[in-house]
Design a protein around this motif. Structure first.
Motif, mmCIF file in Angstrom:
data_model
loop_
_atom_site.group_PDB
_atom_site.id
_atom_site.type_symbol
_atom_site.label_atom_id
_atom_site.label_comp_id
_atom_site.label_asym_id
_atom_site.label_seq_id
_atom_site.Cartn_x
_atom_site.Cartn_y
_atom_site.Cartn_z
ATOM 1 N N GLY A 29 6.441 0.616 -4.485
ATOM 2 C CA GLY A 29 7.524 0.903 -3.549
ATOM 3 C C GLY A 29 8.373 2.069 -4.012
ATOM 4 O O GLY A 29 8.796 2.904 -3.202
ATOM 5 N N SER A 30 8.597 2.145 -5.310
ATOM 6 C CA SER A 30 9.361 3.287 -5.819
ATOM 7 C C SER A 30 8.543 4.566 -5.687
ATOM 8 O O SER A 30 9.100 5.643 -5.469
ATOM 9 N N ALA A 32 6.621 5.132 -3.198
ATOM 10 C CA ALA A 32 6.782 5.487 -1.787
ATOM 11 C C ALA A 32 8.099 6.203 -1.547
ATOM 12 O O ALA A 32 8.191 7.093 -0.697
ATOM 13 N N ALA A 33 9.114 5.844 -2.300
ATOM 14 C CA ALA A 33 10.426 6.473 -2.122
ATOM 15 C C ALA A 33 10.399 7.946 -2.513
ATOM 16 O O ALA A 33 11.128 8.752 -1.935
ATOM 17 N N ARG A 40 3.474 8.589 1.362
ATOM 18 C CA ARG A 40 4.570 7.625 1.476
ATOM 19 C C ARG A 40 4.092 6.375 2.217
ATOM 20 O O ARG A 40 4.369 5.244 1.797
ATOM 21 N N ILE A 41 3.362 6.587 3.295
ATOM 22 C CA ILE A 41 2.841 5.451 4.079
ATOM 23 C C ILE A 41 1.839 4.653 3.251
ATOM 24 O O ILE A 41 1.871 3.420 3.242
ATOM 25 N N PHE A 43 1.600 4.414 -0.065
ATOM 26 C CA PHE A 43 2.308 3.663 -1.114
ATOM 27 C C PHE A 43 3.038 2.456 -0.524
ATOM 28 O O PHE A 43 3.037 1.365 -1.098
ATOM 29 N N ALA A 44 3.662 2.634 0.622
ATOM 30 C CA ALA A 44 4.397 1.537 1.258
ATOM 31 C C ALA A 44 3.450 0.416 1.682
ATOM 32 O O ALA A 44 3.754 -0.770 1.482
ATOM 33 N N LEU A 45 2.296 0.778 2.247
ATOM 34 C CA LEU A 45 1.319 -0.242 2.639
ATOM 35 C C LEU A 45 0.778 -0.984 1.418
ATOM 36 O O LEU A 45 0.655 -2.217 1.436
ATOM 37 N N ALA A 47 2.280 -1.358 -1.453
ATOM 38 C CA ALA A 47 3.363 -2.191 -1.977
ATOM 39 C C ALA A 47 3.480 -3.482 -1.168
ATOM 40 O O ALA A 47 3.654 -4.565 -1.738
ATOM 41 N N GLY A 48 3.368 -3.373 0.134
ATOM 42 C CA GLY A 48 3.439 -4.563 0.988
ATOM 43 C C GLY A 48 2.290 -5.526 0.734
ATOM 44 O O GLY A 48 2.488 -6.741 0.651
#
Length: 155
Positions: A29-30, A32-33, A40-41, A43-45, A47-48
């Motif tokens: 998540g970090s 993704a930030a 970014r997408i 990394f966010a996926l 992380a989820g």
């Protein structure tokens, strides 16, 4: 003979795994930030997904019933009838030699030998020891004994 429903959990391992996955999710998540665009997408996926796996580890368990064994694993659940199993015994899996702590050298897990010839490692219940002589005092050994008694009684 009627077998009562019995649930087996390994609370310390479940919490340790959950915290590990959540730490990895926070790291992703970090990432993704600080990423931009498609990264970014991605990394966010990731992380989820890792966070979801972390939460799923809290529900790892084995449930023995009169009809069989239900395995609540990391990626899904599966039910095995007692008639699908030849025997259940305590198995040994060597701990990864890349383990930086090298504290626990023996990993014990219940293993179900299926009539199809497959071996089903019931990793939802895992015990670690430093000596082989301590294997029979582990949670995994107790669970393997109880599951084998339940399997034999159901036949």
């Amino acid at each position: 003979m009627v077998i009562d429903k019995r649930t087996y959990r390994n609370p310390n391992r479940r919490i340790f795994l959950c915290l590990g996955f959540l730490l990895l999710a926070a790291f992703l998540g970090s990432g993704a930030a600080f990423a931009t665009g498609g990264a970014r997408i991605a990394f966010a996926l990731l992380a989820g997904l890792v966070a979801a796996l972390g939460l799923r580890t809290l529900f790892l368990r084995l449930v023995a019933t009169g009809s069989g064994l239900r395995v609540h694993g990391l990626l899904g659940n599966r039910t095995y009838a007692w008639s699908e199993m030849e025997r259940i015994e305590l198995g040994n899996d060597p701990v990864n030699s890349m383990n930086p702590l090298q504290v626990f050298h023996q990993q014990w897990i219940p293993v179900a030998h299926l009539t199809s010839g497959r071996m089903l490692k019931l990793t939802e219940i895992t015990s670690y020891t430093m000596r082989k002589s301590a294997r029979d005092t582990t949670l995994a050994a107790r669970v393997a004994r109880e599951l084998e008694l339940a399997r034999a009684a159901a036949r």
